[in-house]
Design a protein around this motif. Structure first.
Motif, PDB file in Angstrom:
ATOM      1  N   ALA A 199       8.091   0.746  20.271  1.00  0.00           N
ATOM      2  CA  ALA A 199       9.070   0.472  19.437  1.00  0.00           C
ATOM      3  C   ALA A 199       8.289   1.740  17.938  1.00  0.00           C
ATOM      4  O   ALA A 199       7.320   2.298  17.918  1.00  0.00           O
ATOM      5  CB  ALA A 199       8.312  -0.983  18.519  1.00  0.00           C
ATOM      6  N   LEU A 200       9.264   2.158  16.648  1.00  0.00           N
ATOM      7  CA  LEU A 200       9.166   3.007  15.890  1.00  0.00           C
ATOM      8  C   LEU A 200       8.901   1.891  15.375  1.00  0.00           C
ATOM      9  O   LEU A 200      10.276   1.768  14.068  1.00  0.00           O
ATOM     10  CB  LEU A 200       9.993   4.264  15.520  1.00  0.00           C
ATOM     11  N   LEU A 201       7.592   2.348  14.310  1.00  0.00           N
ATOM     12  CA  LEU A 201       7.703   1.852  12.849  1.00  0.00           C
ATOM     13  C   LEU A 201       7.421   2.296  11.587  1.00  0.00           C
ATOM     14  O   LEU A 201       6.685   3.020  11.659  1.00  0.00           O
ATOM     15  CB  LEU A 201       7.048  -0.080  13.650  1.00  0.00           C
ATOM     16  N   GLY A 202       7.371   1.939  10.582  1.00  0.00           N
ATOM     17  CA  GLY A 202       6.734   2.335   9.463  1.00  0.00           C
ATOM     18  C   GLY A 202       8.690   3.517   8.426  1.00  0.00           C
ATOM     19  O   GLY A 202       8.056   3.808   7.803  1.00  0.00           O
ATOM     20  N   GLU A 203       9.279   2.633   8.800  1.00  0.00           N
ATOM     21  CA  GLU A 203      10.321   4.064   8.545  1.00  0.00           C
ATOM     22  C   GLU A 203      10.905   3.807   7.057  1.00  0.00           C
ATOM     23  O   GLU A 203      11.669   4.387   5.797  1.00  0.00           O
ATOM     24  CB  GLU A 203      11.454   4.079   8.715  1.00  0.00           C
ATOM     25  N   HIS A 204      10.844   2.316   6.705  1.00  0.00           N
ATOM     26  CA  HIS A 204      11.488   1.781   5.675  1.00  0.00           C
ATOM     27  C   HIS A 204      10.586   2.339   3.807  1.00  0.00           C
ATOM     28  O   HIS A 204      11.419   3.177   2.983  1.00  0.00           O
ATOM     29  CB  HIS A 204      11.468   0.686   4.964  1.00  0.00           C
ATOM     30  N   ALA A 205       9.633   3.009   3.911  1.00  0.00           N
ATOM     31  CA  ALA A 205       8.267   3.357   3.042  1.00  0.00           C
ATOM     32  C   ALA A 205       8.967   4.779   2.866  1.00  0.00           C
ATOM     33  O   ALA A 205       8.956   5.171   1.629  1.00  0.00           O
ATOM     34  CB  ALA A 205       6.947   3.251   3.092  1.00  0.00           C
ATOM     35  N   SER A 206       9.309   5.427   3.905  1.00  0.00           N
ATOM     36  CA  SER A 206       9.787   7.009   3.227  1.00  0.00           C
ATOM     37  C   SER A 206      10.723   7.634   3.191  1.00  0.00           C
ATOM     38  O   SER A 206      11.223   8.216   3.126  1.00  0.00           O
ATOM     39  CB  SER A 206       9.499   7.330   5.442  1.00  0.00           C
ATOM     40  N   LEU A 207      11.796   6.350   3.343  1.00  0.00           N
ATOM     41  CA  LEU A 207      12.756   6.699   2.824  1.00  0.00           C
ATOM     42  C   LEU A 207      13.304   5.864   1.654  1.00  0.00           C
ATOM     43  O   LEU A 207      13.856   6.608   0.865  1.00  0.00           O
ATOM     44  CB  LEU A 207      14.565   5.191   4.024  1.00  0.00           C
ATOM     45  N   GLN A 208      12.838   5.240   1.064  1.00  0.00           N
ATOM     46  CA  GLN A 208      12.155   4.065  -0.218  1.00  0.00           C
ATOM     47  C   GLN A 208      11.365   5.286  -1.200  1.00  0.00           C
ATOM     48  O   GLN A 208      11.432   5.300  -2.182  1.00  0.00           O
ATOM     49  CB  GLN A 208      11.935   2.495  -0.103  1.00  0.00           C
ATOM     50  N   GLN A 209      10.762   5.926  -0.788  1.00  0.00           N
ATOM     51  CA  GLN A 209       9.872   6.913  -1.158  1.00  0.00           C
ATOM     52  C   GLN A 209       8.577   6.117  -2.519  1.00  0.00           C
ATOM     53  O   GLN A 209       7.886   5.778  -3.647  1.00  0.00           O
ATOM     54  CB  GLN A 209      10.270   7.765  -1.540  1.00  0.00           C
ATOM     55  N   GLY A 210       8.739   5.398  -1.576  1.00  0.00           N
ATOM     56  CA  GLY A 210       7.313   3.741  -2.136  1.00  0.00           C
ATOM     57  C   GLY A 210       6.745   2.962  -1.524  1.00  0.00           C
ATOM     58  O   GLY A 210       6.068   3.474  -0.540  1.00  0.00           O
ATOM     59  N   ASP A 228       1.243  -0.909   0.273  1.00  0.00           N
ATOM     60  CA  ASP A 228       0.207   0.014   0.250  1.00  0.00           C
ATOM     61  C   ASP A 228       0.968   0.876   0.402  1.00  0.00           C
ATOM     62  O   ASP A 228       2.175   1.196   0.153  1.00  0.00           O
ATOM     63  CB  ASP A 228      -0.720  -0.027   1.513  1.00  0.00           C
ATOM     64  N   PRO A 229      -0.111   2.706  -0.824  1.00  0.00           N
ATOM     65  CA  PRO A 229       1.416   3.509  -0.048  1.00  0.00           C
ATOM     66  C   PRO A 229       0.797   3.968   0.993  1.00  0.00           C
ATOM     67  O   PRO A 229       0.493   3.769   1.811  1.00  0.00           O
ATOM     68  CB  PRO A 229       0.473   4.131  -2.010  1.00  0.00           C
ATOM     69  N   GLY A 230       2.260   4.683   1.273  1.00  0.00           N
ATOM     70  CA  GLY A 230       1.939   5.666   2.576  1.00  0.00           C
ATOM     71  C   GLY A 230       3.399   5.572   2.908  1.00  0.00           C
ATOM     72  O   GLY A 230       4.146   4.647   3.057  1.00  0.00           O
ATOM     73  N   ASP A 231       4.186   7.186   4.173  1.00  0.00           N
ATOM     74  CA  ASP A 231       4.905   7.772   4.112  1.00  0.00           C
ATOM     75  C   ASP A 231       5.293   7.896   5.798  1.00  0.00           C
ATOM     76  O   ASP A 231       6.315   7.880   6.152  1.00  0.00           O
ATOM     77  CB  ASP A 231       5.686   8.505   3.487  1.00  0.00           C
ATOM     78  N   GLY A 232       4.006   7.595   6.679  1.00  0.00           N
ATOM     79  CA  GLY A 232       3.831   8.117   7.549  1.00  0.00           C
ATOM     80  C   GLY A 232       4.474   6.766   8.542  1.00  0.00           C
ATOM     81  O   GLY A 232       4.407   5.469   7.932  1.00  0.00           O
ATOM     82  N   MET A 233       4.649   7.343  10.358  1.00  0.00           N
ATOM     83  CA  MET A 233       5.422   6.489  10.895  1.00  0.00           C
ATOM     84  C   MET A 233       4.546   6.265  11.723  1.00  0.00           C
ATOM     85  O   MET A 233       3.300   7.125  12.154  1.00  0.00           O
ATOM     86  CB  MET A 233       7.095   6.496  11.211  1.00  0.00           C
ATOM     87  N   PHE A 234       5.113   4.757  12.703  1.00  0.00           N
ATOM     88  CA  PHE A 234       3.640   5.165  13.676  1.00  0.00           C
ATOM     89  C   PHE A 234       4.211   4.562  15.136  1.00  0.00           C
ATOM     90  O   PHE A 234       5.492   3.852  15.186  1.00  0.00           O
ATOM     91  CB  PHE A 234       3.308   3.647  12.973  1.00  0.00           C
ATOM     92  N   LEU A 235       4.165   5.394  16.524  1.00  0.00           N
ATOM     93  CA  LEU A 235       5.430   4.428  17.393  1.00  0.00           C
ATOM     94  C   LEU A 235       4.018   4.648  18.059  1.00  0.00           C
ATOM     95  O   LEU A 235       2.630   5.011  18.197  1.00  0.00           O
ATOM     96  CB  LEU A 235       4.816   6.071  17.924  1.00  0.00           C
ATOM     97  N   LEU A 236       4.475   3.061  18.753  1.00  0.00           N
ATOM     98  CA  LEU A 236       2.886   2.005  19.404  1.00  0.00           C
ATOM     99  C   LEU A 236       3.557   2.376  20.612  1.00  0.00           C
ATOM    100  O   LEU A 236       4.375   1.757  21.406  1.00  0.00           O
ATOM    101  CB  LEU A 236       4.487   0.475  18.715  1.00  0.00           C
ATOM    102  N   LEU A 237       2.371   2.904  21.533  1.00  0.00           N
ATOM    103  CA  LEU A 237       2.353   3.126  22.642  1.00  0.00           C
ATOM    104  C   LEU A 237       1.662   1.751  23.680  1.00  0.00           C
ATOM    105  O   LEU A 237       2.073   2.026  25.151  1.00  0.00           O
ATOM    106  CB  LEU A 237       0.881   4.126  22.547  1.00  0.00           C
ATOM    107  N   ASP A 238       0.686   1.291  22.927  1.00  0.00           N
ATOM    108  CA  ASP A 238       0.316   0.340  24.357  1.00  0.00           C
ATOM    109  C   ASP A 238      -0.021  -1.041  23.141  1.00  0.00           C
ATOM    110  O   ASP A 238      -0.737  -0.646  22.100  1.00  0.00           O
ATOM    111  CB  ASP A 238      -0.612   0.356  24.813  1.00  0.00           C
ATOM    112  N   GLY A 239       0.318  -1.865  23.508  1.00  0.00           N
ATOM    113  CA  GLY A 239      -0.111  -3.337  22.843  1.00  0.00           C
ATOM    114  C   GLY A 239       1.232  -4.116  22.176  1.00  0.00           C
ATOM    115  O   GLY A 239       2.280  -3.681  22.492  1.00  0.00           O
ATOM    116  N   VAL A 240       0.569  -4.808  21.667  1.00  0.00           N
ATOM    117  CA  VAL A 240       1.735  -6.008  20.176  1.00  0.00           C
ATOM    118  C   VAL A 240       1.348  -5.690  18.518  1.00  0.00           C
ATOM    119  O   VAL A 240      -0.290  -5.948  18.513  1.00  0.00           O
ATOM    120  CB  VAL A 240       2.694  -6.951  20.767  1.00  0.00           C
ATOM    121  N   LEU A 241       2.610  -5.396  18.062  1.00  0.00           N
ATOM    122  CA  LEU A 241       1.975  -5.516  15.951  1.00  0.00           C
ATOM    123  C   LEU A 241       2.578  -6.604  15.539  1.00  0.00           C
ATOM    124  O   LEU A 241       3.825  -6.728  16.576  1.00  0.00           O
ATOM    125  CB  LEU A 241       2.187  -4.268  15.657  1.00  0.00           C
TER     126      LEU A 241
END
Length: 343
Positions: free
Chosen positions: A287-298, A258-271
């Protein structure tokens, strides 16, 4: 020869773990959440007694055990040490400051068990009690309201071997507050992945506890990196707070491709991160997740699925400099194509 080992569970209330009406006394300053405990216990000002005196945690489960090994390497004796260290709850009302001491229930210690062919002993300990501040809850009998705090606890297991090595695990814990695990050296080594305040507040009484007839399995995750801790503090402590999403257990946060370049900071729970249907890793709070899409612009390089109910802060990629995102990506290099399954 005597060998000793220790594991500690420290339980504290994060600022983002309570919401709704129950948060009112915290926001009003009547009582307080806790600052995150230190990364290492025992440093100057960071011993358990120092933290207890400063009202920095709610309770600690210190499982300390020993074995005696004779000249032939046979375990000749063993025993427990340590136990519960309960904190308190400080209440501020106009003109009055009062500290409510918590009430400890008896430590539950299983009979030490010889394991691994008689070369090791397994110990299991549950510690906890009632939190310091009484709270109202509805009951079915008159007067239909009972002023009694819910129970908090953790259950630790420690295996101590005749060669002096040891291992540990968090077997169970109350669904609130947060539980952090410290190893033999005092270093923070793991954490519980979920705080479920409403479930805990309504149910953690009587038989719904290890002193009744049931424990609550603990979801344990690895600790976040030092960079993630620093970035999390920056993101949540700034003036522009990120949007918070609530994700139901089993729901998909983002899908691979899917498209998207936002990132996610997990506050509670398990992903859980998945790629091509294969499990890659599970991540817990911090955990901070989702950085790959923003770096690769893909597109998204992995699917993120909620193992439990989660609270997630949505972070704009531009709020973090590229160098920080590249460092995060290095730590998440398991987002690669998994090997093909063998027929």
């Amino acid at each position: 020869m005597r060998a000793e080992a220790q594991v500690t569970a420290l339980s504290w209330i994060p600022s983002d773990a309570i919401s709704g009406l129950m948060r009112a006394p915290f926001d009003a300053g009547i009582t307080h959440c806790d600052a995150p405990p230190p990364d290492h216990l025992g440093d100057t000002g960071s011993s358990l007694e120092d933290l207890r005196a400063a009202d920095r945690f709610r309770f600690a489960n210190v499982l300390r055990a020993w074995i005696d090994v004779d000249a032939q390497g046979v375990i000749a004796g063993c025993g427990y040490a340590g136990g519960a260290i309960l904190g308190s709850t400080t209440v501020h009302v106009p003109g009055v400051v009062h500290r409510f001491e918590a009430f400890a229930l008896p430590d539950l210690q299983s009979e030490p068990e010889l394991v691994e062919g008689g070369t090791a002993v397994r110990f299991q300990q549950t510690c906890g009690g009632r939190t310091g501040l009484p709270a109202p809850r509805r009951v079915r009998r008159k007067p239909y309201v009972q002023w009694q705090a819910p129970l908090v606890w953790s259950t630790l297991e420690l295996t101590l071997r005749s060669d002096g090595t040891s291992s540990y695990s968090l077997l169970g814990a109350s669904r609130f507050p947060r539980h952090w695990i410290y190893d033999q050296t005092g270093a923070r080594a793991a954490k519980s992945g979920l705080t479920a305040f409403k479930d805990w507040y309504r149910k953690s009484f009587g038989r719904h506890s290890p002193w009744g007839d049931q424990d609550s399995p603990a979801l344990v995750t690895a600790v976040e990196s030092a960079l993630e801790r620093s970035l999390s503090a920056h993101l949540m402590g700034g003036g522009n707070k990120p949007k918070i999403l609530r994700v139901k257990a089993g729901a998909t946060l983002v899908t691979e491709g899917d498209p998207g370049d936002g990132m996610f900071l997990l506050l509670d729970g398990v992903l859980r991160a998945e790629k091509q249907g294969e499990r890659l890793a599970e991540y817990g709070p911090g955990a901070l997740l989702g950085e790959h899409a923003s770096l690769q612009q893909g597109p998204r390089t992995a699917t993120l699925v909620a193992v439990t109910a989660c609270r997630v802060a949505v972070v704009r990629a531009e709020d973090l400099d590229r160098g920080a995102r590249e460092t995060l990506a290095e730590g998440h290099r398991n987002e690669e194509v998994p090997p093909a399954r063998q027929p």
